[in-house]
Scaffold this motif. Structure first.
Motif, PDB file in Angstrom:
ATOM      1  N   UNK A 294       0.837  -1.199   0.000  1.00  0.00           N
ATOM      2  CA  UNK A 294       0.000   0.000   0.000  1.00  0.00           C
ATOM      3  C   UNK A 294       0.875   1.253   0.000  1.00  0.00           C
ATOM      4  N   UNK A 295       0.542   2.168  -0.873  1.00  0.00           N
ATOM      5  CA  UNK A 295       1.293   3.412  -1.026  1.00  0.00           C
ATOM      6  C   UNK A 295       1.113   4.268   0.232  1.00  0.00           C
ATOM      7  N   UNK A 296       2.151   4.455   1.033  1.00  0.00           N
ATOM      8  CA  UNK A 296       2.002   5.187   2.299  1.00  0.00           C
ATOM      9  C   UNK A 296       1.810   6.690   2.128  1.00  0.00           C
ATOM     10  N   UNK A 297       1.917   7.179   0.892  1.00  0.00           N
ATOM     11  CA  UNK A 297       1.663   8.605   0.672  1.00  0.00           C
ATOM     12  C   UNK A 297       0.169   8.898   0.511  1.00  0.00           C
ATOM     13  N   UNK A 298      -0.642   7.838   0.508  1.00  0.00           N
ATOM     14  CA  UNK A 298      -2.085   8.002   0.359  1.00  0.00           C
ATOM     15  C   UNK A 298      -2.776   7.722   1.688  1.00  0.00           C
ATOM     16  N   UNK A 299      -4.054   8.032   1.755  1.00  0.00           N
ATOM     17  CA  UNK A 299      -4.829   7.842   2.982  1.00  0.00           C
ATOM     18  C   UNK A 299      -5.385   6.424   3.012  1.00  0.00           C
ATOM     19  N   UNK A 300      -4.885   5.627   3.974  1.00  0.00           N
ATOM     20  CA  UNK A 300      -5.285   4.234   4.078  1.00  0.00           C
ATOM     21  C   UNK A 300      -5.819   3.938   5.476  1.00  0.00           C
ATOM     22  N   UNK A 301      -6.885   3.160   5.506  1.00  0.00           N
ATOM     23  CA  UNK A 301      -7.466   2.627   6.742  1.00  0.00           C
ATOM     24  C   UNK A 301      -7.593   1.126   6.517  1.00  0.00           C
ATOM     25  N   UNK A 302      -6.691   0.340   7.121  1.00  0.00           N
ATOM     26  CA  UNK A 302      -6.570  -1.082   6.834  1.00  0.00           C
ATOM     27  C   UNK A 302      -6.979  -1.920   8.034  1.00  0.00           C
ATOM     28  N   UNK A 303      -7.553  -3.082   7.778  1.00  0.00           N
ATOM     29  CA  UNK A 303      -7.893  -3.981   8.867  1.00  0.00           C
ATOM     30  C   UNK A 303      -8.627  -5.213   8.382  1.00  0.00           C
ATOM     31  N   UNK A 304      -8.951  -6.081   9.318  1.00  0.00           N
ATOM     32  CA  UNK A 304      -9.835  -7.211   9.030  1.00  0.00           C
ATOM     33  C   UNK A 304     -11.258  -6.704   9.150  1.00  0.00           C
ATOM     34  N   UNK A 305     -12.036  -6.864   8.103  1.00  0.00           N
ATOM     35  CA  UNK A 305     -13.355  -6.237   8.042  1.00  0.00           C
ATOM     36  C   UNK A 305     -14.410  -7.062   8.773  1.00  0.00           C
TER      37      UNK A 305
ATOM     38  N   UNK B 216     -14.418   3.667  12.964  1.00  0.00           N
ATOM     39  CA  UNK B 216     -14.640   3.498  11.521  1.00  0.00           C
ATOM     40  C   UNK B 216     -15.636   4.539  11.001  1.00  0.00           C
ATOM     41  N   UNK B 217     -16.671   4.829  11.777  1.00  0.00           N
ATOM     42  CA  UNK B 217     -17.638   5.851  11.380  1.00  0.00           C
ATOM     43  C   UNK B 217     -16.982   7.228  11.297  1.00  0.00           C
ATOM     44  N   UNK B 218     -16.138   7.530  12.292  1.00  0.00           N
ATOM     45  CA  UNK B 218     -15.478   8.840  12.304  1.00  0.00           C
ATOM     46  C   UNK B 218     -14.544   8.985  11.107  1.00  0.00           C
ATOM     47  N   UNK B 219     -13.782   7.951  10.800  1.00  0.00           N
ATOM     48  CA  UNK B 219     -12.847   8.008   9.676  1.00  0.00           C
ATOM     49  C   UNK B 219     -13.606   8.113   8.353  1.00  0.00           C
ATOM     50  N   UNK B 220     -14.673   7.358   8.214  1.00  0.00           N
ATOM     51  CA  UNK B 220     -15.468   7.377   6.985  1.00  0.00           C
ATOM     52  C   UNK B 220     -16.117   8.736   6.769  1.00  0.00           C
ATOM     53  N   UNK B 221     -16.551   9.388   7.844  1.00  0.00           N
ATOM     54  CA  UNK B 221     -17.047  10.770   7.806  1.00  0.00           C
ATOM     55  C   UNK B 221     -18.132  10.959   6.751  1.00  0.00           C
ATOM     56  N   UNK B 222     -19.141  10.079   6.785  1.00  0.00           N
ATOM     57  CA  UNK B 222     -20.284  10.157   5.873  1.00  0.00           C
ATOM     58  C   UNK B 222     -19.864  10.171   4.394  1.00  0.00           C
ATOM     59  N   UNK B 223     -18.782   9.467   4.115  1.00  0.00           N
ATOM     60  CA  UNK B 223     -18.325   9.338   2.739  1.00  0.00           C
ATOM     61  C   UNK B 223     -17.220  10.287   2.343  1.00  0.00           C
ATOM     62  N   UNK B 224     -16.881  11.247   3.210  1.00  0.00           N
ATOM     63  CA  UNK B 224     -15.798  12.186   2.898  1.00  0.00           C
ATOM     64  C   UNK B 224     -14.422  11.628   3.240  1.00  0.00           C
TER      65      UNK B 224
END
Length: 424
Positions: A190-201, A263-271
């Motif tokens: 994963x490109x660390x210069x981008x915004x990533x949120x990784x985990x087991x879903x 996860x809800x806070x990071x997702x920010x209603x799709x933003x």
């Protein structure tokens, strides 16, 4: 078609001279030729031979191309950190020192010891890789700030402290088992210069009250991480979240299910980014590619607790006095030495204790706090454990019996008055 040798020499020249763009453009041209070629695999052996002779390794596929090589400033003994290619850009490859491990630990001595063992394991594995050691932090040592265990209040600290020299913040629980080499290999995809949120879903099969019935029309559409498998934030995402935290305060200091709320806070209603599922982050070691696994067995941390040392508080309300309480009494209540029923109505036939807290359909913290206060104020000094249950809770066996007792039912004793409570 360009000859393999000529193509690889162009690639090698660009990377060895530090011109990532030139090297990658040549590599991209070769990849395009390779994809069009009926004998694309013929390029790969030649690439590997030429790059190996110049301390480079290469892997090519239609999805991703990687080139690794020692920079001229590094000695041959320092290992091969160099370049990885995503899309149209070449980036420095993630090194172990660029990962900050945060163990979601608690200050209780048993949990602190478990977290320290995991920290030592991470550092020991890292040392065997002959790379600079990563930072390994214990959450309970990071801040005395109330609510620091909810992670979000600590993101500004992570941003200020680690954004210059780190790429990832990797969170895990005390019981998470980590294979550091596999985790490093996984994060390098994963490109660390981008915004990533990784985990087991994880996802809800049906809407649930603890998630405030979010996504009620299709609960499975929203994914949130299993903390036991570990989860990661790239530093660009940490920096973005920090700016948001500075711009607007958290709307609530009340947490029910932390992993869902983060996860809800990071997702920010799709933003913001949704969780990206990573198959190498596991809770069960059923796959050889797993970089993490969970550890769910109960700890053996003392002698079985006697039932005389347990006080059971049953939460109920008037409308359930007639149907739920009889079931509790007919099943497991008889195993309890100390039990009380707390309600919004005094009923001498049960009997219940009216706490003076009205019943509510949403949020039951008022009743829970009243139970805690009553327990602490009524001189239960000789009772080490308080168990709070709902009137629809069924307990198969409150206490062990016979030969199973020392094996299957152990509790870690702690001082209730000194423990910070996390209520749900």
């Amino acid at each position: 078609m360009q000859s393999p040798r000529r193509a690889t020499q162009n690639i090698l020249g660009g990377y060895r001279n530090g011109d990532c763009g030139s090297g990658h453009r040549a590599l991209s041209r070769l990849r395009r030729l390779e994809v069009r070629s009926a004998s694309s695999e013929a390029f790969l052996p030649h690439l590997r031979v030429i790059f190996h002779t110049h301390d480079f390794t290469v892997s090519v596929s239609s999805a991703q191309t990687q080139v690794h090589g020692r920079s001229r400033s590094r000695s041959r003994r320092s290992g091969p950190p160099a370049w990885e290619v995503w899309g149209d850009t070449a980036q420095p490859r993630t090194d172990l020192k660029e990962i900050v491990f945060v163990i979601q630990s608690q200050s209780n001595s048993f949990h602190a010891k478990t977290a320290e063992q995991l920290k030592n394991s991470i550092l020991k594995q890292s040392a065997s890789l002959a790379q600079e050691l990563p930072q390994v932090l214990l959450l309970h040592e990071l801040s005395k700030q109330e609510g620091a265990w909810t992670i979000l209040p600590l993101l500004p600290h992570f941003s200020v402290t680690y954004s210059r020299n780190s790429s990832w913040i990797f969170f895990c629980e005390e019981e998470t088992r980590i294979q550091v080499p596999k985790l490093l290999e996984t994060l390098r995809r994963y490109d660390p210069s981008k915004e990533w949120f990784l985990g087991k879903a994880l996802h809800d099969e049906e809407s649930t009250i603890i998630h405030h019935y979010a996504f009620s029309e299709n609960p499975s559409v929203f994914k949130y991480p299993d903390f036991a498998a570990g989860w990661a934030l790239s530093l660009p995402l940490v920096n973005k979240l920090t700016k948001r935290l500075k711009r607007e305060a958290l709307k609530s200091d009340f947490t029910i299910d932390l992993k869902h709320e983060i996860a809800l806070y990071i997702w920010d209603k799709g933003d913001g980014p949704a969780l990206t599922p990573v198959p190498e982050l596991c809770t069960d070691s059923v796959d050889a590619r797993c970089a993490t696994t969970g550890h769910s067995s109960l700890p053996l941390c003392g002698n079985p607790v006697k039932k005389e040392d347990i006080f059971v508080a049953v939460k109920t309300c008037k409308k359930f006095h007639g149907d739920r309480i009889p079931i509790v009494k007919q099943t497991w209540a008889g195993q309890a030495s100390h039990i009380e029923y707390y309600s919004d109505h005094a009923d001498s036939s049960i009997p219940t204790v009216d706490l003076g807290v009205p019943n509510t359909d949403r949020g039951h913290c008022g009743k829970t706090f009243a139970i805690l206060e009553r327990f602490l104020n009524l001189s239960h000094d000789k009772i080490a454990w308080l168990v709070i249950v709902d009137d629809d809770t069924l307990i198969r066996r409150l206490m062990p019996s016979g030969r199973d007792a020392p094996k299957r039912h152990h509790l870690c004793r702690f001082n209730l008055r000194n423990r910070r409570l996390r209520l749900s």
